[in-house]
Design a protein around this motif. Structure first.
Motif, PDB file in Angstrom:
ATOM      1  N   ASP A   1      -1.942  15.452   4.962  1.00  0.00           N
ATOM      2  CA  ASP A   1      -2.591  14.221   5.419  1.00  0.00           C
ATOM      3  C   ASP A   1      -2.456  14.065   6.932  1.00  0.00           C
TER       4      ASP A   1
ATOM      5  N   THR B   1       1.613  13.723  -5.592  1.00  0.00           N
ATOM      6  CA  THR B   1       2.185  14.392  -6.764  1.00  0.00           C
ATOM      7  C   THR B   1       3.454  15.137  -6.340  1.00  0.00           C
TER       8      THR B   1
ATOM      9  N   ASP C   1       0.888  -1.166   0.000  1.00  0.00           N
ATOM     10  CA  ASP C   1       0.000   0.000   0.000  1.00  0.00           C
ATOM     11  C   ASP C   1       0.921   1.209   0.000  1.00  0.00           C
ATOM     12  N   THR C   2       1.006   1.878  -1.154  1.00  0.00           N
ATOM     13  CA  THR C   2       2.018   2.922  -1.328  1.00  0.00           C
ATOM     14  C   THR C   2       1.418   4.297  -1.089  1.00  0.00           C
TER      15      THR C   2
ATOM     16  N   ARG D   1      -7.615  14.195  -6.891  1.00  0.00           N
ATOM     17  CA  ARG D   1      -7.687  15.283  -5.917  1.00  0.00           C
ATOM     18  C   ARG D   1      -8.433  16.494  -6.439  1.00  0.00           C
TER      19      ARG D   1
HETATM   20  C1  WTA Z   1      -3.854  10.193  -0.846  1.00  0.00           C
HETATM   21  C2  WTA Z   1      -1.151  10.034  -5.703  1.00  0.00           C
HETATM   22  C3  WTA Z   1      -3.779   6.641   1.729  1.00  0.00           C
HETATM   23  C4  WTA Z   1      -3.294  11.107   0.230  1.00  0.00           C
HETATM   24  C5  WTA Z   1       0.117   9.196  -5.657  1.00  0.00           C
HETATM   25  C6  WTA Z   1      -2.349  11.988  -0.543  1.00  0.00           C
HETATM   26  C7  WTA Z   1      -3.203   7.917  -0.082  1.00  0.00           C
HETATM   27  C8  WTA Z   1      -3.043  12.141  -1.868  1.00  0.00           C
HETATM   28  C9  WTA Z   1      -2.398   6.870  -0.583  1.00  0.00           C
HETATM   29  C10 WTA Z   1      -2.093  12.382  -3.001  1.00  0.00           C
HETATM   30  C11 WTA Z   1      -2.348   5.659   0.174  1.00  0.00           C
HETATM   31  C12 WTA Z   1      -2.268   8.565  -1.923  1.00  0.00           C
HETATM   32  N1  WTA Z   1      -3.048   5.598   1.319  1.00  0.00           N
HETATM   33  N2  WTA Z   1      -3.878   7.795   1.073  1.00  0.00           N
HETATM   34  N3  WTA Z   1      -1.648   4.603  -0.226  1.00  0.00           N
HETATM   35  N4  WTA Z   1      -1.838   7.303  -1.726  1.00  0.00           N
HETATM   36  N5  WTA Z   1      -3.109   8.935  -0.948  1.00  0.00           N
HETATM   37  O1  WTA Z   1      -1.186  13.767  -5.515  1.00  0.00           O
HETATM   38  O2  WTA Z   1      -4.350  11.844   0.792  1.00  0.00           O
HETATM   39  O3  WTA Z   1      -2.874  12.300  -6.681  1.00  0.00           O
HETATM   40  O4  WTA Z   1      -2.114  13.225   0.081  1.00  0.00           O
HETATM   41  O5  WTA Z   1      -0.840  11.369  -5.577  1.00  0.00           O
HETATM   42  O6  WTA Z   1      -3.741  10.909  -2.060  1.00  0.00           O
HETATM   43  O7  WTA Z   1      -2.735  12.301  -4.238  1.00  0.00           O
HETATM   44  P1  WTA Z   1      -1.935  12.486  -5.579  1.00  0.00           P
END
Ligand code: WTA
Length: 655
Positions: A506, A421, A416-417, A532
């Protein structure tokens, strides 16, 4: 259904051992601990060693220079490189005939495309020459608005080849949203297609570009790749066909020497205030970090076939379809379609067809598939899978278990990564089989990443089994450097909430084993199906409708999308039909942003809960949207508490 035989990579095995000796690879928990300790004890030494795997045209003078106040972050200053040399040229000798890219079309009856490293290299060089011929040079911004076809990857890499800065805009954004992004970056050229296929639908892409360009004076050229076979309007002296241009292009294109801190790309993302901002990533650090994290998180081995289902329009596609895999000489897949078409077994059919070893998707896709009969999964073997991954939003326990049991067969680690961005690469995550799994927990930080939990006053919470604001205290190579054209915004958004830290937006929990679970955004960002949006951004869009006086938007739990958009809207009196009004407001949002930002629920209200100083109390609106009206908290600071009662009585409760 037409059958295409697929021949897997047949690489030489000696490559495998060779690479492992050269590269730092994490295979066990001990390896992880060792790497992590090294990275915190001596971050510069650690990242210097990793960087040595790559081909640099000139070495760095200093590994890292930083302060989080301005912020100013420089990795590998003084070094010169071209990232594409490391993604393509570097592999030609040993892996020239290895598959670099496999493309699976939307329609399973259409033939797939495979490109070896040699072929991809040639395509990229040719298209890089096309860009040059069309007036693009180092530092120019190029907007890419394309479907998930191989040419999208080629376009991205070709920009990097000549040092042009790509700004990929997801092809689901509206003309308006596209125009904003093109103008903000002052793009000179746009690369697009006639149309795109998505499931059973055909969508006109070029038409959106034409409409956007009515308000973009900066664009001089448009290159159009034919995909659906429509004849779009081609504007004279502006629009040219990809196929015509590339036919004549030379296959030789030397990689442009870039400073490590030169811009590699801009990617727009939403924040809690104002318009989406252009997150800027630079060449050297982004290369080192995405390469390192890809290999370790997914436990990539030389003959594996890796598939990430994201769209290249998002950061996941940038870092883990294009850059990270190719930097490692991997075979990466691109998928044009959707998980549920022609049937909900599509993903698993593709996994079996190619013998996919690593599969990386988003919780929203998993949840949408869980709603269908399990036979759609069980009729495929999925034997080839070794690591499965999740990204984009918190994964709930049901989805985690379903994915782990039915797809991973309880034998594949589910990584779970967590990342963003802005972070450029994975920050907190399981690492292949090396680190322990805990459902719904992202896990431990990657080597080089120093997360902290802060309390409301910005103090680091030292204990475990606590929740707090998630921040990062030391730079890592692929962090954002600025927001395009507005450095102050970068400073304000990420580095001013807690002095001396990068603030993620977060909230997270750390358990007694030191593992992290991401709770979700603590700011005004809504995460819909992993995409987002800022509440202000959606409100601005809604307010464009002339009947709207004011609006307030919040997120609420949605069974498939993770979060849905709930809009409270004040309209002018006029006795209009509510359903028609709702449809009109939805249409306004689609025009301003795109279908992906459509509000799920719209409630018309006469007033919004505001404090005496005029600030909307979103906390209350969120509770009402969640149906949690028994516990609204302190409402004593409200200007007019009656407003809340009215809102509750008219709420569109979530079932
Ligand atoms: C959320 C996507 C929980 C988080 C790579 C972050 C996650 C935002 C997870 C970024 C995860 C992303 N578990 N929450 N594995 N991955 N998020 O910029 O709130 O599209 O701040 O990047 O997605 O979204 P972005």
């Amino acid at each position: 259904m037409a059958k295409f035989t697929f021949v897997k990579n047949n690489q030489t095995t000696n490559l495998h051992t060779l690479k492992e000796q050269q590269m730092k690879t994490i295979r066990t928990f001990e390896d992880y601990r060792e790497a992590y300790d090294h990275s915190t004890r001596d971050p510069e030494g650690f990242w210097e060693e990793i960087a040595q795997e790559y081909q640099w045209q000139q070495p760095w003078d200093k590994v890292l220079d930083w302060n989080f106040d301005e912020p100013s972050i420089k990795w590998y200053s003084g070094a010169k490189l071209n990232i594409t040399e490391n993604m393509l040229d570097r592999h030609l000798k040993e892996r020239g005939n290895k598959l670099a890219l496999i493309w699976e079309p939307n329609d399973p009856k259409e033939k797939f495309v495979r490109l070896t490293y040699k072929e991809l290299h040639e395509q990229v060089c040719r298209f890089a020459n096309v860009l040059k011929k069309n007036g693009v040079s180092k530092g120019d911004r190029v907007c890419i608005y394309m479907p998930m076809i191989p040419e999208l990857a080629v376009a991205v890499i070709a920009c990097a080849r000549i040092g042009a800065v790509h700004s990929v805009v997801f092809a689901g954004f509206s003309a308006h949203a596209l125009a904003d992004r093109i103008n903000d970056a002052q793009c000179k050229l746009v690369i697009t297609s006639d149309g795109l296929f998505r499931g059973a639908k055909e969508i006109p892409v070029k038409r959106v570009v034409d409409e956007a360009l009515e308000s973009c004076e900066c664009v001089e050229r448009v290159i159009v790749k034919e995909r659906v076979g429509w004849l779009p309007n081609m504007v004279e002296d502006r629009d040219v066909w990809w196929d015509d241009e590339i036919k004549e292009a030379d296959r030789d294109c030397p990689p442009e020497p870039m400073d490590a801190e030169d811009m590699l790309f801009i990617l727009y993302t939403s924040g809690s205030t104002g318009k989406p901002k252009g997150v800027v990533h630079t060449c050297g650090g982004y290369m080192v970090y995405t390469g390192y994290t890809f290999r370790n998180v997914f436990d990539y081995r030389e003959s594996d076939i890796y598939w990430c289902t994201a769209d290249i329009g998002w950061i996941t596609g940038h870092s883990y379809i294009v850059y990270g895999p190719l930097l490692n000489g991997a075979t990466t897949m691109m998928f044009e379609g959707v998980p549920t078409w022609p049937d909900p077994g599509r993903f698993w059919q593709v996994v079996d067809k190619y013998g996919v070893n690593q599969f990386y998707t988003a919780p929203t896709a998993i949840r949408s598939l869980m709603a269908h009969k399990i036979d759609h999964v069980l009729s495929y073997s999925l034997d080839s899978l070794r690591v499965i991954g999740s990204v984009g939003e918190p994964i709930n326990a049901e989805a985690w278990n379903w994915y782990h049991i039915h797809v991973g067969k309880e034998r594949c680690p589910l990584v779970d990564t967590w990342w963003q961005t802005e972070t450029g690469g994975v920050m907190i995550s399981g690492i292949g089989n090396a680190t322990p799994l805990k459902p719904t927990f992202a896990g431990y930080p990657m080597p080089g990443v120093q997360p902290v939990l802060l309390d409301g006053d910005g103090n680091e919470i030292q204990e475990d089994d606590v929740e707090g604001y998630l921040a990062i205290k030391h730079p890592w190579p692929s962090m954002l450097r600025t927001t395009y054209g507005d450095h102050e915004r970068c400073q304000k958004t990420y580095f001013s909430a807690f002095k001396g830290y990068y603030f993620t937006g977060d909230g997270a929990r750390r358990d007694k084993d030191g593992m992290y679970r991401i709770i979700g955004r603590v700011d005004d960002v809504i995460n819909v199906s992993g995409h987002r949006f800022g509440t202000a951004e959606i409100e601005n869009a809604i307010n464009q409708n002339e009947k709207v006086v004011e609006s307030a938007v919040v997120g609420y739990p949605h069974p498939i999308k993770g979060q849905g958009i709930y809009a409270y809207v004040i309209c002018q009196d006029g006795g209009a039909d509510e359903e028609i009004l709702k449809a009109e407001i939805t249409e306004t949002v689609v025009e301003e942003i795109g279908k992906i930002a459509r509000p799920e629920k719209i409630q018309f209200v006469r007033g919004l809960p505001k404090t005496r100083s005029g600030k909307i109390m979103r906390r209350i609106l969120r509770k009402v949207a969640e149906g949690e009206i028994s516990n609204l908290g302190d409402t004593s600071t409200l200007l007019d508490p009656k407003v809340v009662e009215e809102i509750i009585s008219g709420a569109d409760h979530v079932e």
